[in-house]
Scaffold this motif. Structure first.
Motif, PDB file in Angstrom:
ATOM      1  N   MET A   1     118.586  95.929  59.077  1.00 43.65           N
ATOM      2  CA  MET A   1     117.733  94.827  58.663  1.00 43.65           C
ATOM      3  C   MET A   1     116.711  94.532  59.776  1.00 43.65           C
ATOM      4  SD  MET A   1     119.120  94.798  55.763  1.00 43.65           S
ATOM      5  CE  MET A   1     118.382  93.442  54.832  1.00 43.65           C
ATOM      6  N   PHE A   2     115.835  93.573  59.570  1.00 42.48           N
ATOM      7  CA  PHE A   2     114.753  93.362  60.534  1.00 42.48           C
ATOM      8  C   PHE A   2     114.656  91.886  60.907  1.00 42.48           C
ATOM      9  CE2 PHE A   2     112.856  92.353  56.497  1.00 42.48           C
ATOM     10  CZ  PHE A   2     111.927  91.367  56.763  1.00 42.48           C
ATOM     11  N   THR A   3     114.020  91.646  62.028  1.00 47.18           N
ATOM     12  CA  THR A   3     113.734  90.271  62.440  1.00 47.18           C
ATOM     13  C   THR A   3     112.264  90.002  62.155  1.00 47.18           C
ATOM     14  OG1 THR A   3     115.425  90.418  64.121  1.00 47.18           O
ATOM     15  CG2 THR A   3     113.801  88.666  64.378  1.00 47.18           C
ATOM     16  N   SER A   4     112.003  88.903  61.462  1.00 43.26           N
ATOM     17  CA  SER A   4     110.628  88.608  61.058  1.00 43.26           C
ATOM     18  C   SER A   4     109.770  88.284  62.272  1.00 43.26           C
ATOM     19  CB  SER A   4     110.626  87.428  60.087  1.00 43.26           C
ATOM     20  OG  SER A   4     111.068  86.252  60.734  1.00 43.26           O
ATOM     21  N   LYS A   5     108.491  88.644  62.185  1.00 48.36           N
ATOM     22  CA  LYS A   5     107.541  88.242  63.242  1.00 48.36           C
ATOM     23  C   LYS A   5     106.232  87.834  62.574  1.00 48.36           C
ATOM     24  CE  LYS A   5     106.007  92.978  64.263  1.00 48.36           C
ATOM     25  NZ  LYS A   5     107.207  93.788  64.044  1.00 48.36           N
ATOM     26  N   PRO A   6     105.631  86.751  63.073  1.00 48.93           N
ATOM     27  CA  PRO A   6     104.396  86.279  62.428  1.00 48.93           C
ATOM     28  C   PRO A   6     103.232  87.218  62.701  1.00 48.93           C
ATOM     29  CG  PRO A   6     104.999  84.861  64.295  1.00 48.93           C
ATOM     30  CD  PRO A   6     106.058  85.894  64.187  1.00 48.93           C
ATOM     31  N   ILE A   7     102.412  87.458  61.661  1.00 44.07           N
ATOM     32  CA  ILE A   7     101.146  88.166  61.878  1.00 44.07           C
ATOM     33  C   ILE A   7     100.014  87.153  62.006  1.00 44.07           C
ATOM     34  CG2 ILE A   7     101.907  90.228  60.631  1.00 44.07           C
ATOM     35  CD1 ILE A   7      99.907  89.173  58.340  1.00 44.07           C
ATOM     36  N   GLY A   8     100.332  85.876  61.817  1.00 46.52           N
ATOM     37  CA  GLY A   8      99.337  84.821  61.931  1.00 46.52           C
ATOM     38  C   GLY A   8      99.945  83.519  61.452  1.00 46.52           C
ATOM     39  N   PHE A   9      99.095  82.493  61.364  1.00 43.87           N
ATOM     40  CA  PHE A   9      99.569  81.166  60.967  1.00 43.87           C
ATOM     41  C   PHE A   9      98.572  80.535  59.997  1.00 43.87           C
ATOM     42  CE2 PHE A   9     101.547  82.219  64.940  1.00 43.87           C
ATOM     43  CZ  PHE A   9     102.861  81.822  64.747  1.00 43.87           C
ATOM     44  N   VAL A  10      99.091  79.671  59.135  1.00 46.42           N
ATOM     45  CA  VAL A  10      98.247  79.011  58.140  1.00 46.42           C
ATOM     46  C   VAL A  10      97.658  77.734  58.721  1.00 46.42           C
ATOM     47  CG1 VAL A  10      98.178  77.968  55.843  1.00 46.42           C
ATOM     48  CG2 VAL A  10      99.749  79.871  56.299  1.00 46.42           C
ATOM     49  N   SER A  11      96.375  77.544  58.501  1.00 42.23           N
ATOM     50  CA  SER A  11      95.772  76.245  58.764  1.00 42.23           C
ATOM     51  C   SER A  11      95.611  75.560  57.407  1.00 42.23           C
ATOM     52  CB  SER A  11      94.420  76.453  59.445  1.00 42.23           C
ATOM     53  OG  SER A  11      93.732  75.245  59.512  1.00 42.23           O
ATOM     54  N   SER A  12      96.317  74.457  57.223  1.00 44.62           N
ATOM     55  CA  SER A  12      96.421  73.815  55.910  1.00 44.62           C
ATOM     56  C   SER A  12      96.222  72.317  56.057  1.00 44.62           C
ATOM     57  CB  SER A  12      97.824  74.105  55.342  1.00 44.62           C
ATOM     58  OG  SER A  12      98.207  73.139  54.393  1.00 44.62           O
TER      59      SER A  12
END
Lengths: 148, 148
Positions: A1-12
């Protein structure tokens, strides 16, 4: 399985879960920005050609999971896999947004329902659509019918 | 961030990536079974009411990622986020399948493109569809036009 990593972030515009429109007929029309980290910017090549994107993101402010729950739009319990509840075994969410324009590694989009600062895991072009006449929407259609 | 855990596994006729139909106009009509682990079965309550499900699964036989790649249906490079490449920063895939019937914790579905034994991360009801006249499909439409 894998550990998630962000490719970016939402500006909301949404700072807390209570501000996100929920329930029957909720429309997600808010504008936001998918701020992709510079190291992943090359992966955006040619994304401008697509009108809609599938954004895969993480329910990072949700704790644990619940196999049965009562959604805000109904008064009956349903299985988590028959709902969009944030309390899932893998805290993964999918939202289809409309791409307005790209500015470098920033994607300006319409239709966000994420909180400000939400980690983005993946973006895919939205390609297929199921014709409306072939779609059944289960308990949700029933809840809508009871309400109207 | 989180570590992914399977909620079940796909039973599919495809044993290797080469067997999965790819490229322009590829149709995914194969029948398969989503075998949900018994501990998660309560989460399937009321799923029978939906005609289509969004299956979120893991590219478990894919190594690493590539920000630029040439898909099987084109001879030009595109960014990974403008394609469905399996070599992604987070190895997450989404497939919409048609639910044929449920037998306990087994969901019999049509339209699988996963390999046999693929770990399933999540299932959500498929709800929305973007009207065809509003959809632009970028480089994919161009590749199709060049081919025909």
């Amino acid at each position: 399985m894998f550990t998630s990593k962000p490719i970016g972030f939402v500006s909301s515009p949404y700072k807390s879960a209570g501000e996100v429109p929920k329930g029957l007929g909720a429309k997600h029309v808010a504008e936001g920005v998918l701020k992709i980290l510079p190291e992943f910017e090359p992966g955006l090549k040619d994304i401008e050609g697509f009108s809609h994107l599938m954004v895969i993101w993480e329910f990072d402010r949700s704790q644990g999971f619940e196999l049965l729950g009562t959604p805000p739009c109904d008064n009956r319990q349903h299985g988590v896999f028959a709902t969009r509840s944030p309390r899932r075994p893998n805290p993964i969410a999918v939202t289809t947004v409309e791409l307005r324009r790209r500015e470098g590694s920033n994607l300006h989009v319409g239709g966000v329902d994420m909180l400000d600062g939400t980690p983005i895991l993946d973006i895919k072009p939205y390609l297929s659509s199921i014709p409306e006449e072939k779609l059944r929407r289960g308990w949700l259609a029933e809840a809508e019918a009871r309400k109207s």
